[in-house]
Design a protein around this motif. Sequence first.
Motif, PDB file in Angstrom:
ATOM      1  N   VAL A 150     -39.998 -65.331  51.227  1.00 31.37           N
ATOM      2  CA  VAL A 150     -40.322 -64.597  52.454  1.00 31.37           C
ATOM      3  C   VAL A 150     -41.819 -64.309  52.523  1.00 31.37           C
ATOM      4  O   VAL A 150     -42.471 -64.525  53.559  1.00 31.37           O
ATOM      5  CB  VAL A 150     -39.511 -63.285  52.531  1.00 31.37           C
ATOM      6  N   LEU A 151     -42.383 -63.819  51.414  1.00 32.07           N
ATOM      7  CA  LEU A 151     -43.811 -63.490  51.379  1.00 32.07           C
ATOM      8  C   LEU A 151     -44.676 -64.720  51.638  1.00 32.07           C
ATOM      9  O   LEU A 151     -45.616 -64.687  52.458  1.00 32.07           O
ATOM     10  CB  LEU A 151     -44.157 -62.872  50.026  1.00 32.07           C
TER      11      LEU A 151
ATOM     12  N   ASN B 172     -43.801 -67.570  53.074  1.00 32.80           N
ATOM     13  CA  ASN B 172     -43.613 -68.086  54.418  1.00 32.80           C
ATOM     14  C   ASN B 172     -44.414 -67.298  55.445  1.00 32.80           C
ATOM     15  O   ASN B 172     -45.016 -67.872  56.364  1.00 32.80           O
ATOM     16  CB  ASN B 172     -42.130 -68.066  54.792  1.00 32.80           C
ATOM     17  N   VAL B 173     -44.400 -65.988  55.302  1.00 29.73           N
ATOM     18  CA  VAL B 173     -45.203 -65.162  56.211  1.00 29.73           C
ATOM     19  C   VAL B 173     -46.684 -65.499  56.056  1.00 29.73           C
ATOM     20  O   VAL B 173     -47.424 -65.623  57.042  1.00 29.73           O
ATOM     21  CB  VAL B 173     -44.954 -63.662  55.935  1.00 29.73           C
ATOM     22  N   TRP B 174     -47.116 -65.684  54.826  1.00 26.28           N
ATOM     23  CA  TRP B 174     -48.509 -66.022  54.540  1.00 26.28           C
ATOM     24  C   TRP B 174     -48.863 -67.388  55.132  1.00 26.28           C
ATOM     25  O   TRP B 174     -49.944 -67.579  55.713  1.00 26.28           O
ATOM     26  CB  TRP B 174     -48.730 -66.029  53.034  1.00 26.28           C
TER      27      TRP B 174
ATOM     28  N   ILE C 222     -47.317 -68.986  57.660  1.00 21.43           N
ATOM     29  CA  ILE C 222     -47.311 -68.916  59.123  1.00 21.43           C
ATOM     30  C   ILE C 222     -48.581 -68.260  59.638  1.00 21.43           C
ATOM     31  O   ILE C 222     -49.196 -68.715  60.609  1.00 21.43           O
ATOM     32  CB  ILE C 222     -46.067 -68.146  59.608  1.00 21.43           C
ATOM     33  N   THR C 223     -49.008 -67.186  58.947  1.00 22.77           N
ATOM     34  CA  THR C 223     -50.256 -66.518  59.334  1.00 22.77           C
ATOM     35  C   THR C 223     -51.445 -67.463  59.182  1.00 22.77           C
ATOM     36  O   THR C 223     -52.318 -67.528  60.058  1.00 22.77           O
ATOM     37  CB  THR C 223     -50.480 -65.260  58.477  1.00 22.77           C
TER      38      THR C 223
ATOM     39  N   SER D 166     -36.508 -71.145  55.036  1.00 20.67           N
ATOM     40  CA  SER D 166     -35.931 -70.071  55.857  1.00 20.67           C
ATOM     41  C   SER D 166     -34.419 -70.172  55.907  1.00 20.67           C
ATOM     42  O   SER D 166     -33.707 -69.160  55.807  1.00 20.67           O
ATOM     43  CB  SER D 166     -36.511 -70.123  57.277  1.00 20.67           C
TER      44      SER D 166
END
Length: 274
Positions: A192-193, A195-197, A199-200, A248
């Motif tokens: 999760v961490l 993936n967020v990184w 995408i950002t 995901s």
Amino acid sequence: MPLNSHFDMMAVYIANGLYLYYTPALILLGSVGNLLSVYVFYNSKLRLQSTSQYLSALAISDTIFLLQLIPPWLSAMQITALFYKVGFCQIFVYLSYVTCCSSAWLVVAFTVERFVAVLYPLRRNAWCTVRRARHVIIGLSLAALVMNLPVLRFTVPFQNDCNLDRSYLEQAASFNVVDTIVSFTVPLSLIVLLNVWIITGVCRLESTRHQLMKVQRLALGDRSRASRLVGCPRSQQRVTRMLLIVSSVFVFLNLPAYALRILAYTYNLVSIFS
């Protein structure tokens, strides 16, 4: 007949029907799909990419997990009692733990690789190599095999069941906590961490790309030429998008599985102690 009893009977009937038909269909379709994926990865130019190594290993791990579902299904259908025999019971349960653990960390591994490729593109060729990917895969597989060895001792066959050895309840409870953290909580959090990184980072790169294109378009007066000069390779964008989807989906599909696993384990402990 009480209404609750009627609903219980219907629920059992539906669950048995789903288990009877859904399990073999899942095993067949999932195994065929995974093996076809491995064939494509190793018989095309994709084999030269480190990402393909991780996806192939993940497909093999998932196939082993699906195949180990066959003996319990055959036993439940009263076709054979192989799953309830000494040795077979322990091995099949052990394989389920090993494949679950290795699959989780393989997803983490290729997510880390994609993180490096997106946010540190200049280091991608040096870090994201096929050789390094194979070493990581071997290391993760060996770690999963060793970590789950206690399962072979905690599991014992009964007359019509393959379950927890009651003489190891305390040790098995501790192992279950460690296994949940190592095979689910930590990998899930990292995925999760990252993936967020990612995408950002992708959004930031796209914003920078569009700004540079705008400046070059104004300077050169040629939009097509500016598009050719600036921008990430389309192949890398597709790979990043695909791996984001894979990781995901892994998160969303494993959340209910592990929740049910914890509930089932708790139910077994309560029933044993009561």
